[in-house]
Design a protein around this motif. Structure first.
Motif, mmCIF file in Angstrom:
data_model
loop_
_atom_site.group_PDB
_atom_site.id
_atom_site.type_symbol
_atom_site.label_atom_id
_atom_site.label_comp_id
_atom_site.label_asym_id
_atom_site.label_seq_id
_atom_site.Cartn_x
_atom_site.Cartn_y
_atom_site.Cartn_z
ATOM 1 N N MET A 69 0.815 -1.130 0.236
ATOM 2 C CA MET A 69 0.369 -0.187 0.409
ATOM 3 C C MET A 69 1.161 0.466 0.094
ATOM 4 O O MET A 69 0.402 2.541 -0.843
ATOM 5 C CB MET A 69 -1.229 -0.117 1.519
ATOM 6 N N ASP A 70 2.179 1.177 0.491
ATOM 7 C CA ASP A 70 2.856 2.619 0.530
ATOM 8 C C ASP A 70 3.501 2.257 -1.008
ATOM 9 O O ASP A 70 3.805 3.752 -1.076
ATOM 10 C CB ASP A 70 4.348 2.061 1.644
ATOM 11 N N ALA A 71 3.973 1.365 -1.134
ATOM 12 C CA ALA A 71 4.769 1.409 -2.852
ATOM 13 C C ALA A 71 3.358 2.486 -3.638
ATOM 14 O O ALA A 71 3.606 3.734 -4.764
ATOM 15 C CB ALA A 71 4.749 0.701 -3.602
ATOM 16 N N THR A 72 1.935 2.271 -4.005
ATOM 17 C CA THR A 72 1.022 3.184 -4.081
ATOM 18 C C THR A 72 0.633 4.357 -3.514
ATOM 19 O O THR A 72 0.152 4.810 -4.688
ATOM 20 C CB THR A 72 -0.654 1.879 -4.442
ATOM 21 N N ASN A 73 0.812 4.334 -2.312
ATOM 22 C CA ASN A 73 0.474 5.523 -2.479
ATOM 23 C C ASN A 73 1.371 6.929 -2.597
ATOM 24 O O ASN A 73 1.783 7.783 -2.874
ATOM 25 C CB ASN A 73 0.567 5.919 -0.461
ATOM 26 N N GLY A 74 2.363 6.210 -3.122
ATOM 27 C CA GLY A 74 4.039 7.116 -3.247
ATOM 28 C C GLY A 74 4.231 6.783 -4.611
ATOM 29 O O GLY A 74 4.231 8.302 -5.226
ATOM 30 N N PHE A 75 3.467 6.019 -5.223
ATOM 31 C CA PHE A 75 3.010 6.029 -6.805
ATOM 32 C C PHE A 75 2.044 7.443 -6.969
ATOM 33 O O PHE A 75 1.680 8.003 -8.242
ATOM 34 C CB PHE A 75 3.087 5.008 -7.550
ATOM 35 N N LEU A 76 1.021 7.351 -6.419
ATOM 36 C CA LEU A 76 -0.385 8.239 -6.208
ATOM 37 C C LEU A 76 0.401 9.889 -5.529
ATOM 38 O O LEU A 76 0.092 10.905 -6.531
ATOM 39 C CB LEU A 76 -1.181 8.449 -5.514
ATOM 40 N N ALA A 77 0.962 9.842 -4.873
ATOM 41 C CA ALA A 77 1.695 11.309 -4.305
ATOM 42 C C ALA A 77 2.480 11.788 -5.031
ATOM 43 O O ALA A 77 3.049 13.223 -6.202
ATOM 44 C CB ALA A 77 2.458 11.074 -2.643
ATOM 45 N N ARG A 78 3.510 10.796 -6.543
ATOM 46 C CA ARG A 78 4.493 11.284 -6.996
ATOM 47 C C ARG A 78 3.538 12.131 -8.300
ATOM 48 O O ARG A 78 4.197 12.826 -8.907
ATOM 49 C CB ARG A 78 5.637 10.231 -7.692
ATOM 50 N N ARG A 79 2.484 11.539 -8.678
ATOM 51 C CA ARG A 79 1.141 12.558 -9.571
ATOM 52 C C ARG A 79 0.528 13.362 -8.879
ATOM 53 O O ARG A 79 -0.561 13.703 -9.484
ATOM 54 C CB ARG A 79 0.929 11.017 -10.539
ATOM 55 N N ASN A 80 0.288 12.853 -8.043
ATOM 56 C CA ASN A 80 -0.524 14.414 -7.068
ATOM 57 C C ASN A 80 -1.919 14.258 -7.264
ATOM 58 O O ASN A 80 -2.278 14.935 -7.643
ATOM 59 C CB ASN A 80 -0.177 15.875 -8.029
ATOM 60 N N LEU A 81 -2.189 12.914 -7.033
ATOM 61 C CA LEU A 81 -3.234 12.552 -6.950
ATOM 62 C C LEU A 81 -3.700 12.267 -5.104
ATOM 63 O O LEU A 81 -2.667 11.600 -4.981
ATOM 64 C CB LEU A 81 -3.624 11.062 -7.726
ATOM 65 N N PRO A 82 -4.816 11.901 -4.894
ATOM 66 C CA PRO A 82 -4.959 11.776 -3.149
ATOM 67 C C PRO A 82 -5.171 10.327 -3.071
ATOM 68 O O PRO A 82 -5.009 9.582 -4.154
ATOM 69 C CB PRO A 82 -7.065 12.056 -3.725
ATOM 70 N N LEU A 83 -4.249 10.083 -2.380
ATOM 71 C CA LEU A 83 -3.855 8.874 -1.615
ATOM 72 C C LEU A 83 -4.797 7.628 -1.178
ATOM 73 O O LEU A 83 -6.141 8.328 -0.990
ATOM 74 C CB LEU A 83 -3.274 9.428 -0.268
ATOM 75 N N LEU A 84 -5.150 6.378 -1.150
ATOM 76 C CA LEU A 84 -5.393 5.763 -1.063
ATOM 77 C C LEU A 84 -6.088 6.198 0.763
ATOM 78 O O LEU A 84 -4.757 6.157 1.259
ATOM 79 C CB LEU A 84 -5.268 4.460 -1.487
ATOM 80 N N PRO A 85 -6.869 5.334 1.598
ATOM 81 C CA PRO A 85 -7.566 5.687 2.236
ATOM 82 C C PRO A 85 -6.425 4.574 3.383
ATOM 83 O O PRO A 85 -6.665 3.668 3.010
ATOM 84 C CB PRO A 85 -8.801 5.524 2.678
ATOM 85 N N LYS A 86 -5.604 4.451 4.669
ATOM 86 C CA LYS A 86 -5.676 4.063 5.720
ATOM 87 C C LYS A 86 -6.844 2.929 6.231
ATOM 88 O O LYS A 86 -6.334 1.562 6.031
ATOM 89 C CB LYS A 86 -4.542 4.387 6.844
ATOM 90 N N HIS A 87 -7.547 3.690 6.622
ATOM 91 C CA HIS A 87 -8.035 2.762 7.286
ATOM 92 C C HIS A 87 -10.087 2.131 6.195
ATOM 93 O O HIS A 87 -10.384 3.495 5.460
ATOM 94 C CB HIS A 87 -8.813 3.156 8.490
ATOM 95 N N ALA A 88 -10.852 1.233 6.414
ATOM 96 C CA ALA A 88 -12.119 1.251 5.474
ATOM 97 C C ALA A 88 -12.957 1.976 5.319
ATOM 98 O O ALA A 88 -14.176 2.663 4.559
ATOM 99 C CB ALA A 88 -12.445 -0.304 6.181
ATOM 100 N N ASP A 89 -13.195 2.955 7.217
ATOM 101 C CA ASP A 89 -13.843 3.981 7.107
ATOM 102 C C ASP A 89 -13.723 4.760 6.850
ATOM 103 O O ASP A 89 -14.927 6.170 7.003
ATOM 104 C CB ASP A 89 -13.911 3.967 8.583
ATOM 105 N N GLN A 90 -12.207 5.405 6.210
ATOM 106 C CA GLN A 90 -12.702 6.518 5.608
ATOM 107 C C GLN A 90 -12.771 6.689 4.147
ATOM 108 O O GLN A 90 -12.673 7.401 3.445
ATOM 109 C CB GLN A 90 -10.462 6.671 5.372
ATOM 110 N N LEU A 91 -12.652 5.655 3.304
ATOM 111 C CA LEU A 91 -13.390 5.323 2.239
ATOM 112 C C LEU A 91 -14.455 6.657 1.267
ATOM 113 O O LEU A 91 -14.615 6.584 0.267
ATOM 114 C CB LEU A 91 -13.807 3.936 2.021
ATOM 115 N N GLY A 92 -15.150 7.131 2.271
ATOM 116 C CA GLY A 92 -16.035 8.011 2.176
ATOM 117 C C GLY A 92 -15.617 9.429 1.906
ATOM 118 O O GLY A 92 -15.900 10.135 1.086
ATOM 119 N N LEU A 93 -14.529 9.651 1.895
ATOM 120 C CA LEU A 93 -13.516 10.856 1.463
ATOM 121 C C LEU A 93 -12.628 10.605 1.116
ATOM 122 O O LEU A 93 -11.910 11.564 -0.316
ATOM 123 C CB LEU A 93 -12.337 11.417 2.765
ATOM 124 N N SER A 94 -12.349 9.398 -0.074
ATOM 125 C CA SER A 94 -11.981 8.585 -1.480
ATOM 126 C C SER A 94 -12.587 8.705 -2.472
ATOM 127 O O SER A 94 -13.508 8.856 -2.711
ATOM 128 C CB SER A 94 -10.867 7.713 -1.222
#
Length: 128
Positions: free
Chosen positions: A1-26
């Protein structure tokens, strides 16, 4: 998951939520639902029972994509848009999919119901 979030961060995209209860903000559940609706519109060309139809599915693909984009800009109105469009889809096409009892329409309806729950929960928690 850290590699995916690093990939998204390098492209200025929103990061994946760390917890399932934060999916509504993604925006990603709405984007996935948009892709599923668009892919289902191709299957709906065969006029098999249970599908909403090609034009409504393409329209809902656009609506869910737009609500996912709105979630990236406005954390209050994005989830409410996804909840509203999911509720409209379920109201007009949910019963038809359940009556047909075909796996494709049932999976799409379950995806819409799950997305509506995730975003609706976030919307209700924001305003209470």
């Amino acid at each position: 998951m850290d590699a995916t979030n690093g990939f998204l961060a390098r492209r200025n995209l929103p990061l994946l939520p760390k917890h399932a209860d934060q999916l509504g903000l993604s925006p990603y559940p709405a984007y996935a639902l948009s892709a599923a609706c668009f892919a289902s519109s191709i299957a709906a060309l065969r006029n098999t029972p249970g599908w909403a139809g090609t034009v409504p599915l393409v329209a809902f693909a656009g609506a869910f994509g737009m609500s996912g984009y709105a979630t990236t800009i406005d954390k209050e109105n994005g989830p409410s848009m996804a909840t509203a469009w999911g509720s409209v889809y379920l109201f007009f096409f949910g019963r038809e999919a359940i009556k047909a009892m075909r796996p494709g329409p049932l999976l799409l309806t379950a995806g819409v119901a799950g997305s509506t729950y995730v975003y609706g929960k976030e919307f209700i928690e924001m305003w209470t």
